[in-house]
Design an enzyme around this catalytic site. Structure first.
Site, PDB file in Angstrom:
ATOM      1  N   ASP A   1       0.844  -1.195   0.000  1.00  0.00           N
ATOM      2  CA  ASP A   1       0.000   0.000   0.000  1.00  0.00           C
ATOM      3  C   ASP A   1       0.875   1.238   0.000  1.00  0.00           C
ATOM      4  O   ASP A   1       2.099   1.159   0.051  1.00  0.00           O
ATOM      5  CB  ASP A   1      -0.899   0.002   1.246  1.00  0.00           C
TER       6      ASP A   1
ATOM      7  N   ASP B   1       0.653   3.507   2.476  1.00  0.00           N
ATOM      8  CA  ASP B   1       0.438   4.025   3.824  1.00  0.00           C
ATOM      9  C   ASP B   1      -0.729   5.017   3.743  1.00  0.00           C
ATOM     10  O   ASP B   1      -1.775   4.653   3.225  1.00  0.00           O
ATOM     11  CB  ASP B   1       1.724   4.629   4.387  1.00  0.00           C
TER      12      ASP B   1
END
Length: 282
Positions: free
Chosen positions: A207, A209
């Site tokens: 991802d 974050d």
């Protein structure tokens, strides 16, 4: 011998021909799980699930000291870590692999960070915490597979278990100059150095974050599982390729990192402490 520490989702190693299962007792408590000894790509390795079977332990609950000590006691001299991480740089995309060379400790003191203390004073240099020889071998294996891997990155380790705030994400990205964020590599990387073991981690990027303005890009458990499986397959292929060639010898600065690091003379160390210290020195 290579010790493999599997992170989230990697609770066993596909293709590992198990020879033995070790329940290791250490002076620092029990490891996260039994350590599997087996053959992988025709090489003997040790495998340990960092979070335990079925993911029992949160990052701050992992007994990192016992994990590293048990691997060293069973003969591992190198550690290949696998862990999930968030990206703090747009060019490091979800699904990519990345290797840190530096660490920023942003944890909160809940973890046991060192083997030393309680009568043994030791100060090990961690200016360059990752083994360049092992990292170079991993990078070479990735090139043979034509597998892209981001190298030379900086990993910010947070306490967890909550996912971070956007303010924290911006701090790690802009002030601490980190490229990756995760919850588990500290103190694992530093304990490996205290045990005179080569250490390198392959991060599976899941991802961005939460530093991006688009909330659809923010980290979530759901997004983690969407991406993680594909990255995990890449990491297992990389490990198999790594073991097809002899690993480069660990530099003396790592293999003998305790030689000038312990200030307490041997005669002032108890017999019980000397027993485990000799395991680290071995």
């Amino acid at each position: 011998m290579l010790g493999v520490i599997g992170g989230s989702g990697l609770y066993d190693l596909k293709g590992l021909n198990i020879i033995n299962e070790h329940e290791v007792k250490t002076p620092f408590g029990a490891p996260s799980a039994p350590i599997l000894e087996g053959e992988f790509s025709d090489q003997k390795i040790l495998f340990l699930s960092r979070h335990g079977k079925g993911h029992q332990f949160l990052p701050h609950e992992v007994n990192y000291r016992a994990n590293i000590f048990a691997l060293k006691k069973l003969g591992a001299t190198k550690v290949f870590g696998v862990s999930a991480a968030g990206s703090l740089r747009e060019e490091i995309k979800p699904g990519d692999l990345a290797m840190p060379s530096q660490y920023f400790d942003h944890t909160r003191g809940q973890r046991d960070y060192t083997f030393f203390g309680n009568g043994i004073a030791g100060h090990v240099s961690t200016a360059h915490p990752v083994c360049p020889a092992l990292s170079g071998d991993i990078e070479s294996a990735a090139k043979r597979l034509k597998l892209d891997i981001h190298t030379g990155k900086s990993y910010g380790c947070v306490e967890g278990p909550r996912l971070g705030t956007q303010s924290e994400s911006f701090f790690l990205r802009d002030q601490a100059k980190c490229d990756l964020v995760g919850m588990t590599n500290v103190p694992e990387v530093f304990l490996a150095r205290e045990a005179q073991m080569a250490y390198s981690t392959v991060c599976l990027v899941t991802d961005y974050d939460c530093w991006m303005e688009d909330p659809s890009q923010h980290v979530s458990v759901e997004k983690f599982f969407e991406v993680y499986g594909g990255a995990l397959n890449k990491a297992q292929d990389l490990l198999a390729e790594l073991l097809k060639s002899p690993l480069t010898e660990t530099p003396d600065s790592i293999r003998n990192s305790l030689a000038a690091s312990i200030l307490t003379p041997d005669e002032a160390i108890s017999e019980e402490q000397m027993h485990w210290l000799n395991v680290l020195r071995g």
